[in-house]
Design a protein around this motif. Structure first.
Motif, PDB file in Angstrom:
ATOM      1  N   SER A  36      -1.003   7.467   7.188  1.00 24.94           N
ATOM      2  CA  SER A  36      -1.346   9.001   7.732  1.00 24.94           C
ATOM      3  C   SER A  36      -1.683   9.431   6.466  1.00 24.94           C
ATOM      4  N   SER A  37      -1.160   9.211   5.017  1.00 19.83           N
ATOM      5  CA  SER A  37      -1.643  10.090   3.959  1.00 19.83           C
ATOM      6  C   SER A  37      -2.993   9.770   3.539  1.00 19.83           C
ATOM      7  N   VAL A  38      -3.513   8.315   3.799  1.00 22.24           N
ATOM      8  CA  VAL A  38      -4.778   8.170   3.440  1.00 22.24           C
ATOM      9  C   VAL A  38      -5.897   8.859   4.451  1.00 22.24           C
ATOM     10  N   CYS A  77       2.211  -2.003   4.512  1.00 22.48           N
ATOM     11  CA  CYS A  77       1.651  -0.684   4.087  1.00 22.48           C
ATOM     12  C   CYS A  77       2.373   0.409   4.958  1.00 22.48           C
ATOM     13  N   ASN A  78       3.739   0.995   4.404  1.00 16.93           N
ATOM     14  CA  ASN A  78       4.339   1.868   4.869  1.00 16.93           C
ATOM     15  C   ASN A  78       4.293   3.359   4.832  1.00 16.93           C
ATOM     16  N   TYR A  79       4.179   4.160   5.825  1.00 20.44           N
ATOM     17  CA  TYR A  79       4.148   5.615   5.848  1.00 20.44           C
ATOM     18  C   TYR A  79       2.962   5.980   4.890  1.00 20.44           C
ATOM     19  N   THR A  80       1.946   5.115   4.797  1.00 22.52           N
ATOM     20  CA  THR A  80       0.931   5.446   3.655  1.00 22.52           C
ATOM     21  C   THR A  80      -0.393   5.884   4.491  1.00 22.52           C
ATOM     22  N   VAL A 124       0.302  -0.384  -4.948  1.00 20.75           N
ATOM     23  CA  VAL A 124      -0.814   0.386  -5.234  1.00 20.75           C
ATOM     24  C   VAL A 124      -0.664   1.734  -4.585  1.00 20.75           C
ATOM     25  N   ASP A 125      -0.846   2.793  -5.809  1.00 18.32           N
ATOM     26  CA  ASP A 125      -0.764   4.106  -5.039  1.00 18.32           C
ATOM     27  C   ASP A 125      -1.803   4.924  -5.933  1.00 18.32           C
ATOM     28  N   ILE A 126      -2.302   6.011  -5.395  1.00 18.03           N
ATOM     29  CA  ILE A 126      -3.426   6.818  -6.039  1.00 18.03           C
ATOM     30  C   ILE A 126      -2.588   7.511  -7.274  1.00 18.03           C
ATOM     31  N   ASP A 127      -1.287   7.867  -7.223  1.00 13.42           N
ATOM     32  CA  ASP A 127      -0.564   8.759  -7.683  1.00 13.42           C
ATOM     33  C   ASP A 127       0.705   7.762  -8.521  1.00 13.42           C
ATOM     34  N   GLY A 140       0.905  -1.126   0.117  1.00 12.10           N
ATOM     35  CA  GLY A 140       0.051  -0.125  -0.006  1.00 12.10           C
ATOM     36  C   GLY A 140       0.954   1.205  -0.220  1.00 12.10           C
ATOM     37  N   GLY A 141       0.588   1.968  -1.095  1.00 10.03           N
ATOM     38  CA  GLY A 141       1.447   3.435  -1.036  1.00 10.03           C
ATOM     39  C   GLY A 141       2.763   3.100  -1.402  1.00 10.03           C
ATOM     40  N   THR A 142       2.817   2.936  -2.916  1.00 13.24           N
ATOM     41  CA  THR A 142       4.299   2.814  -3.642  1.00 13.24           C
ATOM     42  C   THR A 142       5.035   4.013  -3.542  1.00 13.24           C
ATOM     43  N   SER A 143       4.643   5.366  -3.934  1.00 17.12           N
ATOM     44  CA  SER A 143       5.326   6.505  -3.826  1.00 17.12           C
ATOM     45  C   SER A 143       6.535   6.402  -4.873  1.00 17.12           C
ATOM     46  N   TRP A 144       7.587   6.777  -4.195  1.00 13.95           N
ATOM     47  CA  TRP A 144       8.835   6.812  -4.908  1.00 13.95           C
ATOM     48  C   TRP A 144       9.711   5.353  -4.747  1.00 13.95           C
ATOM     49  N   GLY A 145       8.764   4.558  -4.109  1.00 14.86           N
ATOM     50  CA  GLY A 145       9.401   2.941  -4.133  1.00 14.86           C
ATOM     51  C   GLY A 145      10.538   2.700  -2.960  1.00 14.86           C
ATOM     52  N   ASN A 146      10.460   3.547  -2.061  1.00 15.80           N
ATOM     53  CA  ASN A 146      11.367   3.030  -0.805  1.00 15.80           C
ATOM     54  C   ASN A 146      11.333   1.736  -0.274  1.00 15.80           C
ATOM     55  N   THR A 147       9.981   1.350  -0.088  1.00 17.77           N
ATOM     56  CA  THR A 147       9.625   0.172   0.707  1.00 17.77           C
ATOM     57  C   THR A 147       9.636  -0.913  -0.576  1.00 17.77           C
ATOM     58  N   THR A 148       9.422  -0.480  -1.722  1.00 17.64           N
ATOM     59  CA  THR A 148       9.191  -1.617  -2.921  1.00 17.64           C
ATOM     60  C   THR A 148      10.845  -2.220  -3.146  1.00 17.64           C
ATOM     61  N   ALA A 176      -4.687   3.042  -7.859  1.00 17.75           N
ATOM     62  CA  ALA A 176      -5.904   2.922  -7.363  1.00 17.75           C
ATOM     63  C   ALA A 176      -5.961   3.671  -5.953  1.00 17.75           C
ATOM     64  N   ASP A 177      -7.249   3.693  -5.400  1.00 17.53           N
ATOM     65  CA  ASP A 177      -7.415   4.392  -3.987  1.00 17.53           C
ATOM     66  C   ASP A 177      -7.436   3.061  -3.302  1.00 17.53           C
ATOM     67  N   LEU A 178      -6.537   3.234  -2.231  1.00 12.74           N
ATOM     68  CA  LEU A 178      -6.465   1.746  -1.200  1.00 12.74           C
ATOM     69  C   LEU A 178      -7.941   1.356  -0.529  1.00 12.74           C
ATOM     70  N   SER A 179      -8.615   2.666  -0.416  1.00 14.05           N
ATOM     71  CA  SER A 179      -9.864   2.372   0.213  1.00 14.05           C
ATOM     72  C   SER A 179     -10.925   1.748  -0.745  1.00 14.05           C
TER      73      SER A 179
HETATM   74  C1  LIG Z   1       4.679   8.621   2.212  1.00 17.21           C
HETATM   75  S1  LIG Z   1       4.151   8.131   0.705  1.00 17.21           S
HETATM   76  C2  LIG Z   1       4.502   6.350   0.929  1.00 17.21           C
HETATM   77  C3  LIG Z   1       5.811   6.199   1.309  1.00 17.21           C
HETATM   78  C4  LIG Z   1       6.629   4.731   0.968  1.00 17.21           C
HETATM   79  N1  LIG Z   1       5.320   3.595   1.158  1.00 17.21           N
HETATM   80  C5  LIG Z   1       7.786   4.608   1.456  1.00 17.21           C
HETATM   81  O1  LIG Z   1       7.808   3.392   2.329  1.00 17.21           O
HETATM   82  O2  LIG Z   1       8.670   5.330   1.656  1.00 17.21           O
HETATM   83  C6  LIG Z   1       2.410   8.055   0.824  1.00 17.21           C
HETATM   84  C7  LIG Z   1       1.819   7.374  -0.413  1.00 17.21           C
HETATM   85  O3  LIG Z   1       0.456   7.480  -0.056  1.00 17.21           O
HETATM   86  C8  LIG Z   1      -0.258   7.552  -1.361  1.00 17.21           C
HETATM   87  N2  LIG Z   1      -1.603   7.573  -0.963  1.00 17.21           N
HETATM   88  C9  LIG Z   1      -2.241   8.837  -0.146  1.00 17.21           C
HETATM   89  N3  LIG Z   1      -3.606   8.315  -0.194  1.00 17.21           N
HETATM   90  C10 LIG Z   1      -3.735   7.063  -0.867  1.00 17.21           C
HETATM   91  C11 LIG Z   1      -5.033   6.490  -1.135  1.00 17.21           C
HETATM   92  N4  LIG Z   1      -6.034   6.646  -0.805  1.00 17.21           N
HETATM   93  N5  LIG Z   1      -4.855   5.406  -2.025  1.00 17.21           N
HETATM   94  C12 LIG Z   1      -3.667   5.051  -2.536  1.00 17.21           C
HETATM   95  N6  LIG Z   1      -2.604   5.559  -2.304  1.00 17.21           N
HETATM   96  C13 LIG Z   1      -2.462   6.783  -1.584  1.00 17.21           C
HETATM   97  C14 LIG Z   1       0.495   8.903  -1.886  1.00 17.21           C
HETATM   98  O4  LIG Z   1       0.008   9.107  -3.086  1.00 17.21           O
HETATM   99  C15 LIG Z   1       1.783   8.700  -1.393  1.00 17.21           C
HETATM  100  O5  LIG Z   1       2.388   8.344  -2.634  1.00 17.21           O
END
Ligand SMILES: C[S@@+](CC[C@H](N)C(=O)[O-])C[C@H]1O[C@@H](n2cnc3c(N)ncnc32)[C@H](O)[C@@H]1O
Length: 254
Positions: A101-103, A96-99, A52-55, A25-33, A78-81
């Protein structure tokens, strides 16, 4: 607070991804990937990963760098919800790492996400969540850079009426997961090391938001004050390579 030596030890304890389908959950720039790919290669695991990431900004680069590490790597916008493309009881492990709080920028979306994780996990499937501690639960003096940076980012967001990260306390997360039906819940707190350059980039982005003049409360002293605070902090962070942040890893089983 009990401190473990490294978060990595706790992350990989009892976590075997061989012949498993993993949802990230939350690919972002791929740290956890990257972190998962390194482990998979090191232990020669055959792992299928759906990230999966919304972005989808970083998908192309991640695909190029990491697809050879996995049996299959699927990057999905996709939206994780709302994980409608994943069937019930399909996934072996969710990471699902550091994501969360963003969701959680949008109230209750994090709860819907946790419910989706439960739905797509197989019975006995494992859930791993890594998050920063909420700022209100931490002494400012213990993590000065982390604390100052978050306070500036959050204050600017509030000033501009923007949605912003909402960190969840591990005990609240534990109780919510328990309500959803997860079991064997436990978590560990630890110090995470943050790269100062990355942290500066996000601060700068917030400064630009401030200067854009949208949703302002029309007080140039306030805007100027926040620009000064942000620039001072960016300058301080440029002097340091990294700083520590309070974080936790929570594990649960369906
Ligand atoms: C801080 S980054 C994730 C960092 C990454 N997982 C890591 O370990 O470094 C948070 C990510 O959550 C994604 N995000 C936020 N809300 C989301 C949602 N509802 N569904 C999917 N991705 C979401 C954002 O687009 C962002 O890329």
């Amino acid at each position: 607070m009990y401190q473990i030596h490294t978060a990595d030890q706790y992350l990989w304890e009892n976590l075997n991804l061989d012949n498993k389908l993993v949802l990230e959950g939350g690919t972002s720039w791929g740290n956890t990937t990257h972190r998962i790919a390194e482990k998979v290669s090191e232990l020669k695991w055959k792992t299928r990963l759906v990230s999966v990431d919304i972005d989808d900004d970083h998908f192309d680069q991640i695909e190029k760098d990491l697809s050879s590490h996995f049996e299959e790597l699927q990057l999905r916008r996709a939206d994780l919800s709302q994980l409608d493309f994943l069937a019930n009881n399909l996934v072996d492990v969710v990471i699902c790492n550091y994501t969360l709080s963003s969701v959680n920028q949008f109230p209750l979306r994090a709860v819907k996400t946790l419910r989706e994780f439960y739905r797509v996990l197989k019975p006995d499937g494992q859930l791993v969540i890594m998050e920063e501690m909420p700022i209100w639960s931490v002494e400012k003096g213990d993590y000065p850079y982390w604390s100052q940076r978050l306070r500036v980012i959050k204050s600017i967001s509030v000033l501009k009426a923007m949605a912003h990260f909402n960190e969840i306390h591990p005990t609240d997360l534990e109780q919510t997961l328990d309500m959803i039906g997860f079991r064997n819940l436990h978590y560990q707190e630890f110090k995470e090391i943050i790269n100062a350059e990355m942290a500066t980039r996000f601060l700068d982005k917030r400064k630009q938001t401030l200067l854009r003049g949208v949703n302002d409360i029309d007080n140039e002293h306030l805007t100027k004050g926040f620009v000064e605070i942000t620039e001072k902090l960016v300058h301080e962070l440029e002097q340091t390579k990294e700083f520590s942040a309070p974080a936790y890893i929570l594990k649960a089983v369906k």
